[in-house]
Design an enzyme around this catalytic site. Structure first.
Site, short mmCIF file in Angstrom:
data_model
loop_
_atom_site.label_atom_id
_atom_site.label_comp_id
_atom_site.label_asym_id
_atom_site.label_seq_id
_atom_site.Cartn_x
_atom_site.Cartn_y
_atom_site.Cartn_z
N HIS A 266 0.85 -1.76 -0.14
CA HIS A 266 0.01 -0.17 -0.28
C HIS A 266 0.83 1.07 0.06
CE1 HIS A 266 -3.10 -2.62 1.52
NE2 HIS A 266 -3.61 -1.95 0.57
N GLU A 378 -4.34 -3.36 10.02
CA GLU A 378 -5.45 -3.90 9.37
C GLU A 378 -6.40 -4.66 9.92
OE1 GLU A 378 -5.44 -6.75 5.05
OE2 GLU A 378 -3.84 -6.78 6.38
N HIS A 393 -7.51 -0.06 9.76
CA HIS A 393 -7.87 -0.14 8.39
C HIS A 393 -9.72 -0.17 8.41
CE1 HIS A 393 -7.77 -2.23 4.71
NE2 HIS A 393 -7.18 -1.31 4.62
N HIS A 433 -5.19 6.14 3.21
CA HIS A 433 -4.09 4.86 2.68
C HIS A 433 -2.70 5.78 3.25
CE1 HIS A 433 -4.98 0.91 2.48
NE2 HIS A 433 -6.45 1.03 2.19
#
Length: 733
Positions: A266, A378, A393, A433
């Site tokens: 990412h 995450e 996330h 992000h």
């Protein structure tokens, strides 16, 4: 031995009943009556006559069907989102059930039983994960997700024309073909491109997807919509999360350095996007830091979900994040929860440890800290304390995905941020992000900088790097628009058979070679060549300082090389990149050139299908030539080697930088992003000051030519574009 490719027919036309013919050759499944859902059981006696097929695939009847009550908790026509914890648990259970079948025949039988009962998106996701990870199906070619669900990747206006093409034009084409007794190949006359090019063009005209369909340039963000809405990069994002699911059986989720790879993949997307923005005279992406302020960017996706019979909800400009209370989807959290999780993550970073579920301190070490944080942030099942550190996330995605209807009062479903196949279309994906990356960068700032000893390679001197491409000046990249076709018919349920193609326009670059000159003053040794590219100037036209520029370096390639004593000239082609997969792999067609099962040619194709699309390797650049700095480093191969690495690296390391290697440890002992993943040592202000003798930089330009190259017949998009070109004057300059 059963043809294991038969299971791939289950991906064909996802909502059509299992007993209707599948694929170009109209294959039918001989399904036990007990496998039919209740509404179809009365048809059991005449299914074969009402729905005749070609080849028949017999399905064994299982004595015991596992308990499917958990995955059956989601209705067939409901939207499915992996960011929804309850959906993720359902999919995880289905993956576990399918993985536990003892043989391929049992897997096929149970999959056939599930197909008409389970939500089609969940079924497709779960079966895809299973086929990638089971040893007995790993060598099957998974069809492109855009083939199965085209409505996730292109605007809704395409599908009304596709219905006409399938119902009227294709039907007429078949009649003319039958009248002239023309041969068929795989039952798909439109694919006879090698033998009957003129017939194909007469019988199936591709449906052209407009260049600009989601907005116009009154919205400044639209200048980079060609990147955000590119089919290939959205396929990459979906496929990466398929290979690296955050929920599921532990042996599937727990891959080597998974949390770190979540960070790095990412981070590279954000770096690549920022290069695209600078190419188009836009500022770098602004992190989404204040969650109480209106979000300036709106997004209207122009997508229709033709299977779930709904549209993708837009987000108007200046929408505000609010608490989410979606009882139907079992998603309830406050924006303050995101704030608490964020604060706990920053506290952990600056204290140097996290607290696990047993109340123990787990140090965030120089080597393993980033991996621990990746799984925490995450919120994969590898998180060592999900109760304390939450799901920053994933629930950030949910907060944005439901911003238009946070309490479900309007019965609206999630927006594009709620699906990994569509999230990258939205400008807010990059702002979110960029913030997630900032947390990782905060950790990186707490660990020691690389010393000259960490970076150097004794007796190795990189003297030069240059880029060459046919017909171009040295050290210049050339970009332009390329058209390509993709098949739609397998995702157009309940329509007549026949190929229907959509033609889309995407960024492309001319193939090029690197030429690297290395002087080795020691004995023969192995080195690792690392190639990166970054913009040279910031938004103000000033040279970047290294502290900022290091976060903008995009990895272009990484490979091992044997260095003889003395002068070494290394030539490397752009299509060999460790980051990308070929164009034809990104858009692979389920029915074309399918290799035989259980052959070397077919091995690990699914895993190899994970990777950045080759055509998007280089940013668009500008007409005047966007100025960048190309960086090459040759590091010590002995220090880069991964001990006890096993697996299928020899057949599947095409895009290892972003996707790892099947059944193996990540193939580089260094931190991902090395040497740019940490703050520089004292005294380094510019890139030039950062260099050691085993590194070199070269100023290069990316020159954009605003022309569109028509699709090339019988050639891949990785080859030089040598056809008739068509100049367009209405595209972004």
């Amino acid at each position: 031995m059963a043809d294991k490719n038969n299971i791939l027919y289950l991906f064909d036309r996802p909502t059509e009943p299992i007993f209707i013919g599948k694929g170009d050759d109209n294959v039918s499944f001989d399904v036990p009556t007990e496998y039919l859902i209740d509404r179809y059981k009365p048809l059991a006696s005449d299914i074969q006559t009402r729905f005749p097929g070609g080849k028949t695939i017999p399905i064994i009847k299982l004595n015991n069907i596992p308990d499917l009550s958990i995955p059956l908790g989601l209705s067939r026509n409901a939207p499915f989102s992996l960011f929804n914890p309850s959906h993720s648990k359902m999919a995880s259970k289905l993956i576990e059930i399918l993985m536990n079948t003892k043989s391929y025949d049992e897997l096929l039988s149970l999959s056939v039983y599930c197909r008409d009962r389970i939500n089609p998106y969940m079924f497709t996701y779960a079966l895809s994960v299973v086929l990638i990870h089971r040893p007995d199906t790993r060598n099957l070619r998974l069809p492109s997700h855009s083939e199965m669900f085209p409505s996730l990747y292109m605007n809704s206006s395409v599908f009304s024309r596709a219905r006409e093409e399938s119902a009227v034009v294709q039907a007429g084409s078949r009649s003319r073909r039958e009248a002239r007794k023309l041969p068929e190949r795989n039952g798909a006359y439109c694919r006879q491109s090698r033998f009957e090019q003129h017939e194909r063009s007469c019988l199936s005209t591709p449906i052209e997807i407009p260049h600009d369909y989601s907005a116009n340039n009154l919205d400044s963000e639209h200048r980079v919509s060609y990147f955000r809405e590119d089919i290939g990069i959205n396929l990459h994002h979906w496929h990466w999360h398929l290979v690296y699911p955050f929920d599921g059986p532990l042996n599937i989720v727990n891959k080597d350095r998974r949390g770190e790879l979540f960070f790095y993949m990412h981070q590279q997307i954000i770096a690549r996007y920022n290069m695209e923005r600078l190419s188009n005279n836009l500022n770098r992406v602004v992190r989404l830091t204040n969650w109480n302020e209106p979000i300036a960017e709106g997004y209207f996706p122009k997508l229709d979900n033709i299977l779930a019979n709904r549209v993708w909800s837009p987000r108007p400009a200046n929408a505000v994040l609010t608490n989410i209370s979606r009882e139907v989807e079992q998603i309830t959290f406050d924006i303050e929860d995101l704030v608490r999780w964020r604060d706990r993550l920053f506290n952990a970073i600056h204290s140097g440890f996290i607290i696990n579920t047993a109340g123990q301190q787990v140090r965030l070490t120089e080597n393993d800290g980033i991996n621990i944080l990746g799984n925490l942030i995450e919120a994969s099942i590898l998180s060592q304390n999900p109760n304390l550190y939450g799901s920053l996330h994933n629930n950030g995605h949910n907060a944005i995905a439901y911003i238009h209807d946070p309490d479900n009062r309007f019965l609206e479903n999630y927006g594009v941020m709620g699906d990994s196949a569509t999230a990258m279309r939205d400008p807010i994906f990059y702002r979110w992000h960029a913030y997630i990356d900032d947390i990782f960068q905060e950790f990186k700032s707490t660990i020691p900088s690389y010393t000259i000893q960490n970076l150097g390679f004794d007796s190795v001197n990189v003297q030069s790097i240059e880029v060459t491409a046919t017909g171009l000046p040295r050290n210049e990249f050339a970009t332009f628009w390329q058209q390509s076709d993709t098949e739609l018919s397998r995702g157009l349920d309940f329509l007549p058979r026949g190929s229907v193609f959509a033609r889309f326009t995407h960024l492309q670059h001319a193939p090029f070679n690197y030429k690297i000159v290395v002087e080795n003053n020691g004995n023969q040794r192995v080195g690792t060549v690392r190639i990166f590219l970054a913009p040279k100037f910031d938004e103000r036209g000033l040279p970047f300082l290294f502290r900022e520029q290091r976060k903008l370096f995009v990895e272009l390639d990484k490979f091992s090389v044997s260095l003889k004593r003395g002068r070494n000239e290394i030539v490397r082609r752009s299509v060999e990149s460790s980051v990308t997969i070929p164009h034809e792999v990104t858009y692979r067609n389920q029915g074309s050139s399918r290799p035989a099962a259980n052959t070397d040619a077919a091995a690990t194709f699914n895993f190899c299908g994970c990777g950045w699309p080759q055509n998007m390797l280089i940013a668009k650049g500008s007409v005047d030539g966007f100025q960048c700095q190309l960086f090459v480093m040759v590091s010590n191969g002995e220090n880069d080697q991964v001990p006890n690495a096993q697996g299928d690296a020899q057949v599947c390391d095409d895009a290892s930088s972003y996707c790892g290697v099947l059944n193996s440890r990540y193939p580089d002992a260094r931190s991902m992003g090395y040497p740019f993943d940490r703050l520089p040592r004292d005294g380094v202000v510019t890139l030039q000051q950062f260099l050691t003798p085993n590194m070199v930089t070269q100023d290069v330009r990316i020159r954009f030519n605003n022309r569109t190259v028509a699709p090339l017949q019988n050639a891949t998009a990785n080859r030089p574009a040598t056809g008739t070109t068509q100049t367009t004057g209405n595209r972004r300059n």
